[in-house]
Design a protein around this motif. Structure first.
Motif, PDB file in Angstrom:
ATOM      1  N   GLY A 118     -17.859  26.818 -38.314  1.00 14.63           N
ATOM      2  CA  GLY A 118     -19.483  27.005 -38.363  1.00 14.63           C
ATOM      3  C   GLY A 118     -20.240  27.105 -37.449  1.00 14.63           C
ATOM      4  O   GLY A 118     -21.493  27.057 -37.534  1.00 14.63           O
ATOM      5  N   TYR A 147      -9.953  18.950 -37.560  1.00 13.97           N
ATOM      6  CA  TYR A 147     -11.205  18.943 -37.654  1.00 13.97           C
ATOM      7  C   TYR A 147     -11.885  17.718 -38.396  1.00 13.97           C
ATOM      8  O   TYR A 147     -10.848  17.060 -39.141  1.00 13.97           O
ATOM      9  CB  TYR A 147     -11.590  20.114 -38.715  1.00 13.97           C
ATOM     10  N   PHE A 148     -12.897  17.152 -38.049  1.00 15.25           N
ATOM     11  CA  PHE A 148     -13.460  15.800 -38.439  1.00 15.25           C
ATOM     12  C   PHE A 148     -15.052  16.113 -39.264  1.00 15.25           C
ATOM     13  O   PHE A 148     -15.511  17.096 -38.880  1.00 15.25           O
ATOM     14  CB  PHE A 148     -13.490  14.898 -37.479  1.00 15.25           C
ATOM     15  N   ALA A 149     -15.078  15.243 -40.482  1.00 13.20           N
ATOM     16  CA  ALA A 149     -16.443  15.211 -40.907  1.00 13.20           C
ATOM     17  C   ALA A 149     -17.002  16.515 -41.343  1.00 13.20           C
ATOM     18  O   ALA A 149     -16.076  17.438 -42.179  1.00 13.20           O
ATOM     19  CB  ALA A 149     -17.310  14.714 -39.967  1.00 13.20           C
ATOM     20  N   LEU A 150     -18.196  16.994 -40.823  1.00  6.16           N
ATOM     21  CA  LEU A 150     -18.696  18.175 -41.318  1.00  6.16           C
ATOM     22  C   LEU A 150     -17.665  19.404 -40.820  1.00  6.16           C
ATOM     23  O   LEU A 150     -17.748  20.378 -42.067  1.00  6.16           O
ATOM     24  CB  LEU A 150     -20.038  18.621 -40.479  1.00  6.16           C
ATOM     25  N   PHE A 151     -17.115  19.464 -39.857  1.00  7.41           N
ATOM     26  CA  PHE A 151     -16.045  20.475 -39.589  1.00  7.41           C
ATOM     27  C   PHE A 151     -15.120  20.683 -40.419  1.00  7.41           C
ATOM     28  O   PHE A 151     -14.698  21.769 -40.998  1.00  7.41           O
ATOM     29  CB  PHE A 151     -15.610  20.404 -38.222  1.00  7.41           C
ATOM     30  N   ARG A 152     -14.337  19.453 -41.037  1.00  8.55           N
ATOM     31  CA  ARG A 152     -13.249  19.452 -42.037  1.00  8.55           C
ATOM     32  C   ARG A 152     -13.991  19.946 -43.347  1.00  8.55           C
ATOM     33  O   ARG A 152     -13.114  20.904 -43.847  1.00  8.55           O
ATOM     34  CB  ARG A 152     -12.706  18.043 -42.154  1.00  8.55           C
ATOM     35  N   ASP A 153     -15.193  19.349 -43.677  1.00  6.03           N
ATOM     36  CA  ASP A 153     -15.701  20.028 -44.773  1.00  6.03           C
ATOM     37  C   ASP A 153     -15.734  21.652 -44.848  1.00  6.03           C
ATOM     38  O   ASP A 153     -15.564  22.395 -45.820  1.00  6.03           O
ATOM     39  CB  ASP A 153     -17.015  19.551 -45.050  1.00  6.03           C
ATOM     40  N   ARG A 154     -16.244  22.052 -43.838  1.00  7.15           N
ATOM     41  CA  ARG A 154     -16.459  23.579 -43.787  1.00  7.15           C
ATOM     42  C   ARG A 154     -15.191  24.503 -43.700  1.00  7.15           C
ATOM     43  O   ARG A 154     -15.035  25.454 -44.273  1.00  7.15           O
ATOM     44  CB  ARG A 154     -17.317  23.985 -42.521  1.00  7.15           C
TER      45      ARG A 154
END
Lengths: 80, 162, 162, 80
Positions: free
Chosen positions: D42, D8-15
């Motif tokens: 998400g 996962y990267f960026a927003l996906f990793r945060d979520r």
């Protein structure tokens, strides 16, 4: 008759053999003056590729020529 | 060299154009984009081998017309700042003949304005280019043919050299 | 910084982009035109006050996709050389986030290619921008809205930030 | 069932709360795998604004998923 100063640039100067000269003329506008001097700068019709400025302001070829004006004849430009 | 500033955005210089310093002068925290154009002396033109150039400039009107073009384009397109410098005199191969830099909030405006300004500098300013060739010949670019034809042929031919 | 070269024209760097050195690397006696684009960190975006940015980059594909775009555009448009660098990590206001330089014989090709390459770098490379605002908030640019909507709305919205 | 690695990267990793995880899946293609993991990243439908790469090659959402693949989910990008 009016007396004007004519300045030649680049190719026009090379052909005229001078960068500036006093000219006596009865020409009413810049185009007539340019045509009167065709033996000097070697060009019949300047419209569309040559430019003229009078007293350091760019002008149209039908600008009226007055006694004492400084007229600049610009051959086709090639900046850049 | 003669440096332009935001009150006098068009300059003519008879020494090297300092692209590094010009770029730094445009730094601006409200600009998101910088587009620059540089014209360099190329080793060939219209099939001939070029060794050097000489630019003749009528400074009073080159500066005034350049400033007029920059003001008109800047306002219409909507950019932050513009600086432009054109060389006068002798240049060797690889030399920088003209530099234009434009900043704007977004990149579209900087690209559009930079392109229009250099296009117009090349055809509206009283600047003439004499090329010197490897065969010893030389000539005013675009002048001989146009002026000796002596007819009104529009701009295609006059502006063929870029 | 990680410098690009003509065999590897797309680079990612986590230190300052050296625009001066990149420009010099493009010097070329057969080029008549250089067009450069720089993207700078701007103090505002979509009405919010920005104080800094953080770029996340997936390097293997950012470099490969960038090189692919540059090769494709260079060949189709017909330019001399292209170099491009994108920053990774934290940037302050005024920092240079991306630099693209294109040389060509004539200026039209350099303008066209530079514009297309930066347009595509911004939407095709796996690079994400997190903005930090003066009010203490932060967010991934363009991500929250797109991803939470969860529908296929085309590219207009996704690419609204430039 | 296949076992794949999902990054996962960026927003996906945060979520998701992680940058990489092993996933058991019967998903036939990348879109099905993405949908299976919707609670992690998400997002319902990635098409048109998210991208996928498999084994470090950009791919279409209908690419077949094989045991051992490394699948990268990219939220909308914003370079420059």
């Amino acid at each position: 008759m009016k007396t004007v100063t004519v300045n030649y640039f680049a190719l026009f100067r090379d052909r005229a053999g001078c960068s500036s000269e006093q000219v006596s003329t009865s020409a009413s506008d810049a185009l007539a003056l340019f045509t009167q001097l065709r033996e000097r700068h070697g060009t019949d019709d300047p419209r569309g590729h040559c430019k003229v400025a009078v007293n350091d302001v760019m002008a149209d070829w039908d600008i009226e020529i007055q006694d004492g004006d400084v007229v600049l004849f610009f051959p086709p430009v090639a900046g850049g | 060299m003669s440096l332009p500033d935001f009150d006098h955005p068009m300059a003519i210089t008879d020494t090297d154009i300092d692209a590094v310093r010009l770029r730094e002068h445009l730094f601006d925290h409200s600009a998101g984009a910088l587009v620059t154009f540089e014209g360099w002396v190329r080793d060939h033109n219209e099939g001939r081998n070029v060794i050097s150039l000489d630019y003749e400039v009528y400074r009073p009107l080159a500066i005034a017309e350049g400033a007029r073009i920059i003001a008109e384009v800047s306002q219409r397109v909507g950019v932050r700042q513009v600086l432009a410098v054109h060389r006068e005199g002798a240049l060797e191969l690889g030399g920088c003949a003209v530099w234009v830099g434009v900043t704007s909030a977004h990149r579209d405006e900087a690209f559009v304005a930079c392109r229009e300004i250099i296009d117009r500098i090349k055809v509206e300013l009283p600047i003439w280019k004499k090329e010197y060739y490897t065969d010893g010949d030389s000539g005013w670019v675009n002048c001989e043919r146009c002026a000796s034809h002596g007819h009104s042929h529009g701009h295609d031919h006059t502006h063929a050299h870029r």
